[in-house]
Design a protein around this motif. Structure first.
Motif, mmCIF file in Angstrom:
data_model
loop_
_atom_site.group_PDB
_atom_site.id
_atom_site.type_symbol
_atom_site.label_atom_id
_atom_site.label_comp_id
_atom_site.label_asym_id
_atom_site.label_seq_id
_atom_site.Cartn_x
_atom_site.Cartn_y
_atom_site.Cartn_z
ATOM 1 N N ALA A 56 -40.806 -0.040 -15.057
ATOM 2 C CA ALA A 56 -41.595 -0.599 -13.954
ATOM 3 C C ALA A 56 -41.134 -0.043 -12.617
ATOM 4 O O ALA A 56 -41.962 0.311 -11.751
ATOM 5 N N MET A 57 -39.828 0.062 -12.441
ATOM 6 C CA MET A 57 -39.305 0.568 -11.178
ATOM 7 C C MET A 57 -39.672 2.041 -11.001
ATOM 8 O O MET A 57 -40.039 2.468 -9.894
ATOM 9 N N ARG A 58 -39.600 2.820 -12.053
ATOM 10 C CA ARG A 58 -39.955 4.233 -11.962
ATOM 11 C C ARG A 58 -41.431 4.401 -11.567
ATOM 12 O O ARG A 58 -41.766 5.205 -10.696
ATOM 13 N N VAL A 59 -42.305 3.660 -12.225
ATOM 14 C CA VAL A 59 -43.741 3.764 -11.939
ATOM 15 C C VAL A 59 -44.020 3.422 -10.482
ATOM 16 O O VAL A 59 -44.737 4.161 -9.781
ATOM 17 N N MET A 60 -43.457 2.335 -9.996
ATOM 18 C CA MET A 60 -43.748 1.903 -8.632
ATOM 19 C C MET A 60 -43.071 2.792 -7.593
ATOM 20 O O MET A 60 -43.611 3.005 -6.502
ATOM 21 N N LEU A 61 -41.885 3.321 -7.896
ATOM 22 C CA LEU A 61 -41.246 4.251 -6.960
ATOM 23 C C LEU A 61 -42.120 5.481 -6.742
ATOM 24 O O LEU A 61 -42.125 6.062 -5.655
ATOM 25 N N GLY A 62 -42.853 5.861 -7.771
ATOM 26 C CA GLY A 62 -43.726 7.014 -7.649
ATOM 27 C C GLY A 62 -44.873 6.827 -6.679
ATOM 28 O O GLY A 62 -45.530 7.799 -6.301
ATOM 29 N N THR A 63 -45.113 5.602 -6.245
ATOM 30 C CA THR A 63 -46.182 5.320 -5.289
ATOM 31 C C THR A 63 -45.672 5.197 -3.857
ATOM 32 O O THR A 63 -46.477 5.070 -2.925
ATOM 33 N N VAL A 64 -44.357 5.208 -3.659
ATOM 34 C CA VAL A 64 -43.779 5.019 -2.327
ATOM 35 C C VAL A 64 -43.821 6.327 -1.545
ATOM 36 O O VAL A 64 -43.429 7.382 -2.048
ATOM 37 N N GLU A 65 -44.267 6.252 -0.314
ATOM 38 C CA GLU A 65 -44.375 7.442 0.528
ATOM 39 C C GLU A 65 -43.000 7.871 1.008
ATOM 40 O O GLU A 65 -42.511 7.445 2.049
ATOM 41 N N GLY A 73 -27.900 5.136 -9.505
ATOM 42 C CA GLY A 73 -28.994 4.894 -10.429
ATOM 43 C C GLY A 73 -28.612 3.977 -11.566
ATOM 44 O O GLY A 73 -27.603 3.268 -11.514
ATOM 45 N N GLU A 74 -29.431 4.014 -12.630
ATOM 46 C CA GLU A 74 -29.258 3.077 -13.737
ATOM 47 C C GLU A 74 -29.769 3.699 -15.023
ATOM 48 O O GLU A 74 -30.790 4.405 -15.035
ATOM 49 N N GLY A 75 -29.047 3.429 -16.129
ATOM 50 C CA GLY A 75 -29.490 3.838 -17.457
ATOM 51 C C GLY A 75 -28.563 4.851 -18.093
ATOM 52 O O GLY A 75 -27.783 5.524 -17.405
ATOM 53 N N PRO A 76 -28.623 4.991 -19.415
ATOM 54 C CA PRO A 76 -27.789 5.959 -20.137
ATOM 55 C C PRO A 76 -28.128 7.394 -19.730
ATOM 56 O O PRO A 76 -29.293 7.734 -19.534
ATOM 57 N N GLU A 77 -27.113 8.237 -19.631
ATOM 58 C CA GLU A 77 -27.338 9.615 -19.212
ATOM 59 C C GLU A 77 -28.175 10.396 -20.211
ATOM 60 O O GLU A 77 -28.849 11.365 -19.847
ATOM 61 N N ASP A 78 -28.120 9.996 -21.493
ATOM 62 C CA ASP A 78 -28.854 10.740 -22.513
ATOM 63 C C ASP A 78 -30.275 10.209 -22.724
ATOM 64 O O ASP A 78 -30.982 10.647 -23.628
ATOM 65 N N ASP A 79 -30.695 9.265 -21.870
ATOM 66 C CA ASP A 79 -32.028 8.694 -21.995
ATOM 67 C C ASP A 79 -32.915 9.254 -20.890
ATOM 68 O O ASP A 79 -32.665 9.008 -19.698
ATOM 69 N N PRO A 80 -33.950 10.027 -21.234
ATOM 70 C CA PRO A 80 -34.811 10.624 -20.200
ATOM 71 C C PRO A 80 -35.548 9.590 -19.352
ATOM 72 O O PRO A 80 -36.053 9.911 -18.275
ATOM 73 N N ALA A 81 -35.626 8.354 -19.832
ATOM 74 C CA ALA A 81 -36.313 7.311 -19.056
ATOM 75 C C ALA A 81 -35.429 6.729 -17.961
ATOM 76 O O ALA A 81 -35.908 5.984 -17.104
ATOM 77 N N SER A 82 -34.125 7.034 -17.990
ATOM 78 C CA SER A 82 -33.194 6.467 -17.021
ATOM 79 C C SER A 82 -33.482 6.978 -15.606
ATOM 80 O O SER A 82 -34.080 8.048 -15.410
ATOM 81 N N LEU A 83 -33.059 6.202 -14.629
ATOM 82 C CA LEU A 83 -33.137 6.597 -13.225
ATOM 83 C C LEU A 83 -31.729 6.994 -12.798
ATOM 84 O O LEU A 83 -30.902 6.144 -12.454
ATOM 85 N N LEU A 84 -31.433 8.284 -12.828
ATOM 86 C CA LEU A 84 -30.062 8.761 -12.683
ATOM 87 C C LEU A 84 -29.833 9.451 -11.338
ATOM 88 O O LEU A 84 -30.767 9.986 -10.725
ATOM 89 N N PRO A 85 -28.579 9.464 -10.864
ATOM 90 C CA PRO A 85 -28.247 10.142 -9.610
ATOM 91 C C PRO A 85 -28.701 11.598 -9.625
ATOM 92 O O PRO A 85 -28.572 12.299 -10.636
ATOM 93 N N GLY A 86 -29.254 12.014 -8.502
ATOM 94 C CA GLY A 86 -29.750 13.371 -8.372
ATOM 95 C C GLY A 86 -31.235 13.505 -8.615
ATOM 96 O O GLY A 86 -31.854 14.504 -8.205
ATOM 97 N N GLU A 87 -31.842 12.512 -9.262
ATOM 98 C CA GLU A 87 -33.280 12.571 -9.547
ATOM 99 C C GLU A 87 -34.082 12.328 -8.270
ATOM 100 O O GLU A 87 -33.701 11.531 -7.407
ATOM 101 N N THR A 88 -35.204 13.009 -8.156
ATOM 102 C CA THR A 88 -36.112 12.828 -7.032
ATOM 103 C C THR A 88 -37.162 11.785 -7.384
ATOM 104 O O THR A 88 -37.764 11.836 -8.459
ATOM 105 N N VAL A 89 -37.376 10.831 -6.480
ATOM 106 C CA VAL A 89 -38.374 9.783 -6.677
ATOM 107 C C VAL A 89 -39.228 9.676 -5.427
ATOM 108 O O VAL A 89 -38.888 10.187 -4.367
ATOM 109 N N GLY A 90 -40.349 8.983 -5.546
ATOM 110 C CA GLY A 90 -41.290 8.858 -4.450
ATOM 111 C C GLY A 90 -42.520 9.702 -4.721
ATOM 112 O O GLY A 90 -42.610 10.389 -5.742
#
Length: 342
Positions: A56-65, A73-90
């Protein structure tokens, strides 16, 4: 300068102030995470709860200008669904920001149906946040506006209690010190009692505890204890808006504790203030309740609607807003990529 935390040289801090409307975009992110997680409260399934919140957080972050870069961030490093440091969002437009997030602060509280689970998010101009490259523990002290210039995390708690009592023209017994109810705080609790102060043990997360200590009228005058450097960065965003004081300091006992500090370019014994953890005044901090707690009520489901309660802060103005929202789930289902239905 030697011994000072290093940040990205591409910092945009101070170049262009964030739009105040950003706060409303951010709270929609934590509302979405809280509503998605609310269905998992008390089901004893931590994996399901975290996965729902992250999606839910990933989907909504994608709408933020914004052009956001995750610092915490949050989530296991081996999980592609995680929100990890270094990732670009927005959505890829607007200003560049550092982003620190925790889709479920208090995952065990959520799984067991206990109080004080929240979803939280903070942003600051790119390069403003200290980047915790590795997990490290620090000693921390937090106080409200009246504690500015009085506290020192390096001295015994007795000295901080006396300093605050003197500034208030009251007795040490009038000071309430909050700390998380954890076994490693037993010695600290004894020192607080020896100082003559009262203790309030908290069954919350680190960030909630810091927020309470920095808030006027919360019944907590100081918050002390061990915390993580990551939680301290997030807490600093809130404390700056509240006008409070936050100091963090690590004194490693062995090489195992020293290594994370070196990874974060923090010297042993170095005192980090809220301004060291998050530079400037253009920080936003938002949270939404998942379960009922000290700060906000949790998600409530009534017929085809979900009720949420959130807190929104802006450091520049010092504004703290409480927002109650009613979400019509049948209408959200028509266009949202997040499934809020049971």
């Amino acid at each position: 300068m030697e011994g000072q935390p290093v940040r990205d040289d591409t910092s945009s801090a101070g170049k262009s102030a964030p739009d105040r409307n950003l706060a409303l975009e951010l709270v929609r992110v934590t509302e979405a995470a809280a509503m998605a997680t609310g269905r998992w409260v008390g089901r004893n399934d931590t994996h399901g709860a975290v996965a729902a919140a992250i999606h839910a957080m990933r989907v909504m972050l994608g709408t933020v200008e914004m052009v956001g870069t995750i610092v915490i961030g949050e989530g296991p490093e081996d999980d592609p669904a995680s929100l990890l440091p270094g990732e670009t969002v927005g959505d890829g437009t607007g200003l560049a920001y550092d982003v620190a997030l925790d889709p479920v602060d208090g995952i065990s509280f959520t799984a067991k149906g206990l109080s004080n689970a929240i979803s939280m998010l903070c942003v600051a101009p790119r390069g403003a946040m200290l980047n915790p490259r590795a997990y490290a523990q620090v000693d921390r002290i937090v106080g409200g506006r009246e504690s500015q210039g009085l506290l020192d995390v390096r001295v015994p708690i007795r000295e901080n209690v006396i300093a605050l009592a003197k500034a208030r023209s009251c007795h040490a017994s009038d000071i309430t010190v909050g700390m998380l109810a954890r076994p490693h705080h037993e010695q600290l609790a004894r020192e607080v009692r020896e100082a003559g102060a009262r203790i309030r043990f908290l069954t919350t997360g680190d960030v909630t505890a810091a927020f309470l200590a920095a808030s006027a009228g919360s019944g907590i005058d100081l918050m002390v204890g061990r915390s993580s450097l990551t939680d301290s960065v997030i807490a600093a965003c809130a404390v700056k808006a509240l006008g409070g004081t936050l100091q963090a300091c690590a004194e490693p006992r062995d090489d195992r504790e020293r290594a994370p500090l070196e990874s974060n370019e923090v010297e042993p014994g170095q005192v980090l203030t809220a301004d060291d953890l998050v530079r400037g005044e253009d920080a936003f901090f938002v949270l939404t309740g998942i379960t009922d707690g000290e700060l906000v009520r949790g998600v409530r489901y009534v017929h085809d609607a979900a009720h949420t309660e959130s807190i929104i802060t802006r450091a520049r103005s010092g504004t703290v807003r409480r927002m109650q929202s009613v979400h019509q789930l049948d209408r959200l289902a028509r266009f949202s990529s997040v499934d809020y239905q049971p």
